[in-house]
Design a protein around this motif. Sequence first.
Motif, PDB file in Angstrom:
ATOM      1  N   THR A 209       0.838  -1.205   0.000  1.00  6.82           N
ATOM      2  CA  THR A 209       0.000   0.000   0.000  1.00  6.82           C
ATOM      3  C   THR A 209       0.872   1.253   0.000  1.00  6.82           C
ATOM      4  N   LEU A 210       1.908   1.244   0.815  1.00  4.85           N
ATOM      5  CA  LEU A 210       2.831   2.383   0.873  1.00  4.85           C
ATOM      6  C   LEU A 210       3.550   2.561  -0.464  1.00  4.85           C
ATOM      7  N   VAL A 211       4.034   1.453  -1.025  1.00  7.04           N
ATOM      8  CA  VAL A 211       4.798   1.511  -2.269  1.00  7.04           C
ATOM      9  C   VAL A 211       3.934   2.004  -3.425  1.00  7.04           C
ATOM     10  N   LYS A 212       2.689   1.539  -3.492  1.00  6.96           N
ATOM     11  CA  LYS A 212       1.786   1.952  -4.579  1.00  6.96           C
ATOM     12  C   LYS A 212       1.555   3.451  -4.603  1.00  6.96           C
ATOM     13  N   ALA A 213       1.667   4.091  -3.442  1.00  8.21           N
ATOM     14  CA  ALA A 213       1.385   5.523  -3.343  1.00  8.21           C
ATOM     15  C   ALA A 213       2.571   6.399  -3.747  1.00  8.21           C
ATOM     16  N   ILE A 214       3.704   5.777  -4.074  1.00  7.46           N
ATOM     17  CA  ILE A 214       4.919   6.525  -4.378  1.00  7.46           C
ATOM     18  C   ILE A 214       5.338   6.293  -5.829  1.00  7.46           C
ATOM     19  N   ASP A 215       5.628   7.371  -6.532  1.00  6.56           N
ATOM     20  CA  ASP A 215       6.257   7.267  -7.848  1.00  6.56           C
ATOM     21  C   ASP A 215       7.757   7.401  -7.626  1.00  6.56           C
ATOM     22  N   PRO A 216       8.517   6.320  -7.767  1.00  3.15           N
ATOM     23  CA  PRO A 216       9.948   6.373  -7.434  1.00  3.15           C
ATOM     24  C   PRO A 216      10.756   7.298  -8.337  1.00  3.15           C
ATOM     25  N   LEU A 217      10.177   7.698  -9.459  1.00  2.00           N
ATOM     26  CA  LEU A 217      10.882   8.585 -10.385  1.00  2.00           C
ATOM     27  C   LEU A 217      10.592  10.056 -10.120  1.00  2.00           C
ATOM     28  N   LYS A 218       9.594  10.343  -9.268  1.00  2.00           N
ATOM     29  CA  LYS A 218       9.182  11.737  -9.078  1.00  2.00           C
ATOM     30  C   LYS A 218       8.988  12.122  -7.618  1.00  2.00           C
ATOM     31  N   SER A 219       9.387  11.285  -6.696  1.00  2.00           N
ATOM     32  CA  SER A 219       9.167  11.590  -5.287  1.00  2.00           C
ATOM     33  C   SER A 219      10.082  12.724  -4.824  1.00  2.00           C
ATOM     34  N   ASP A 220       9.809  13.236  -3.631  1.00  2.00           N
ATOM     35  CA  ASP A 220      10.616  14.342  -3.103  1.00  2.00           C
ATOM     36  C   ASP A 220      12.080  13.955  -2.907  1.00  2.00           C
ATOM     37  N   GLY A 221      12.330  12.667  -2.740  1.00  2.00           N
ATOM     38  CA  GLY A 221      13.708  12.235  -2.510  1.00  2.00           C
ATOM     39  C   GLY A 221      14.257  11.319  -3.580  1.00  2.00           C
ATOM     40  N   PHE A 222      13.696  11.396  -4.799  1.00  2.00           N
ATOM     41  CA  PHE A 222      14.076  10.407  -5.814  1.00  2.00           C
ATOM     42  C   PHE A 222      15.567  10.439  -6.135  1.00  2.00           C
ATOM     43  N   GLU A 223      16.186  11.629  -6.112  1.00  2.00           N
ATOM     44  CA  GLU A 223      17.599  11.686  -6.498  1.00  2.00           C
ATOM     45  C   GLU A 223      18.492  11.036  -5.434  1.00  2.00           C
ATOM     46  N   LEU A 224      18.139  11.210  -4.174  1.00  2.00           N
ATOM     47  CA  LEU A 224      18.888  10.548  -3.109  1.00  2.00           C
ATOM     48  C   LEU A 224      18.705   9.038  -3.181  1.00  2.00           C
ATOM     49  N   GLN A 225      17.453   8.594  -3.354  1.00  2.00           N
ATOM     50  CA  GLN A 225      17.199   7.159  -3.435  1.00  2.00           C
ATOM     51  C   GLN A 225      17.886   6.552  -4.661  1.00  2.00           C
ATOM     52  N   GLU A 226      17.974   7.331  -5.725  1.00  2.00           N
ATOM     53  CA  GLU A 226      18.609   6.839  -6.945  1.00  2.00           C
ATOM     54  C   GLU A 226      20.092   6.562  -6.731  1.00  2.00           C
ATOM     55  N   ILE A 227      20.782   7.459  -6.019  1.00  2.00           N
ATOM     56  CA  ILE A 227      22.201   7.239  -5.789  1.00  2.00           C
ATOM     57  C   ILE A 227      22.427   6.082  -4.811  1.00  2.00           C
ATOM     58  N   LEU A 228      21.486   5.889  -3.871  1.00  2.00           N
ATOM     59  CA  LEU A 228      21.583   4.743  -2.972  1.00  2.00           C
ATOM     60  C   LEU A 228      21.389   3.429  -3.737  1.00  2.00           C
ATOM     61  N   LEU A 229      20.480   3.428  -4.711  1.00  2.00           N
ATOM     62  CA  LEU A 229      20.307   2.242  -5.553  1.00  2.00           C
ATOM     63  C   LEU A 229      21.563   1.970  -6.380  1.00  2.00           C
ATOM     64  N   LYS A 230      22.210   3.037  -6.847  1.00  2.00           N
ATOM     65  CA  LYS A 230      23.446   2.851  -7.602  1.00  2.00           C
ATOM     66  C   LYS A 230      24.528   2.206  -6.738  1.00  2.00           C
ATOM     67  N   CYS A 231      24.545   2.538  -5.453  1.00  2.00           N
ATOM     68  CA  CYS A 231      25.495   1.895  -4.541  1.00  2.00           C
ATOM     69  C   CYS A 231      25.212   0.391  -4.446  1.00  2.00           C
ATOM     70  N   ASN A 232      23.922   0.038  -4.427  1.00  2.00           N
ATOM     71  CA  ASN A 232      23.560  -1.384  -4.419  1.00  2.00           C
ATOM     72  C   ASN A 232      24.001  -2.059  -5.710  1.00  2.00           C
ATOM     73  N   GLN A 233      23.832  -1.354  -6.832  1.00  2.00           N
ATOM     74  CA  GLN A 233      24.284  -1.914  -8.108  1.00  2.00           C
ATOM     75  C   GLN A 233      25.788  -2.126  -8.117  1.00  2.00           C
ATOM     76  N   MET A 234      26.519  -1.191  -7.532  1.00  2.00           N
ATOM     77  CA  MET A 234      27.967  -1.353  -7.437  1.00  2.00           C
ATOM     78  C   MET A 234      28.307  -2.583  -6.580  1.00  2.00           C
ATOM     79  N   ALA A 235      27.601  -2.728  -5.463  1.00  2.00           N
ATOM     80  CA  ALA A 235      27.849  -3.856  -4.575  1.00  2.00           C
ATOM     81  C   ALA A 235      27.572  -5.180  -5.274  1.00  2.00           C
ATOM     82  N   MET A 236      26.580  -5.198  -6.200  1.00  2.00           N
ATOM     83  CA  MET A 236      26.247  -6.416  -6.924  1.00  2.00           C
ATOM     84  C   MET A 236      27.071  -6.588  -8.198  1.00  2.00           C
TER      85      MET A 236
END
Length: 278
Positions: free
Chosen positions: A245-272
């Motif tokens: 329910t929480l996830v459905k309410a968020i657009d991960p590409l347009k949220s208030d913190g999308f740029e921060l979350q994006e760089i955190l995801l890139k760190c996960n990609q680096m780790a993988m």
Amino acid sequence: MKHTDQDLLLDALNGNINAFQSLFAEFQPQLKSYLYRLLANRNDAEDITHDTFIKAYDNLKTFKGEASLKTWVFQIATSITYNYLKRRKRWVPNVSEQAKNLVLSNADLAGRIVKVAQTSEYGKYEIKEHIDTCFTCISKNLPIENQIALILKDIYDFSVNDICMILEKSEGTVKYLLKNARGLMTDIFDNRCALVNKNGACNQCSELNGWFNPKQNQQEALLKLDLVKKSKKYNREELFKLRTTLVKAIDPLKSDGFELQEILLKCNQMAMGEIQRE
């Protein structure tokens, strides 16, 4: 005179690319968001959205109307993405810890994260947005077909029949994929998420809140979430539904913190090992 979708479709079938663009634009934001959740990378999501548009337009005469145009286009996008993802390793439950260790050992990378948080209009840290990012990361622990079925059904509200078409699977198979995916996701969250289980290994939401919002009362931030409020009285399956329910309410590409979350995801990609470490 205003054209209906049927008029636009007839024009598109007759070779009018602008008519097809108008139809595609109606669900393009949702398509790109869906691809981002599968791929965890904005550039990849944008590239595959573009490739999907080209392939769908080139093959439009094969569209038989057995499902909606949106479902047919999602089938094309899913096929492209499946072939891309099957060349990559599934993520692991502790990917966030691996990424954290990577950041702690790399001052330049840590500095970039802090800079985004401090200077970007879209660098705000909200625990609810990080839970959304976490959902994406955990879903990448699943086999690809399970991940696709889960996200289509539980986040984007596609019917089982539509998912059968998109994945080219029987109804029984899709229902099994969904049941298995929800079970695996629930197990991982239950064992790892310290927000709802005091024995959980992952405290990243709280740690990041303390890093980026040092003046914010930690408990106050957590108690704003239904997920935390109800974690003591809800069972595992109900907590999973609260997450969706929480996830459905968020657009991960347009949220208030999308740029921060994006760089955190890139760190996960680096780790993988999906992208080069910096």
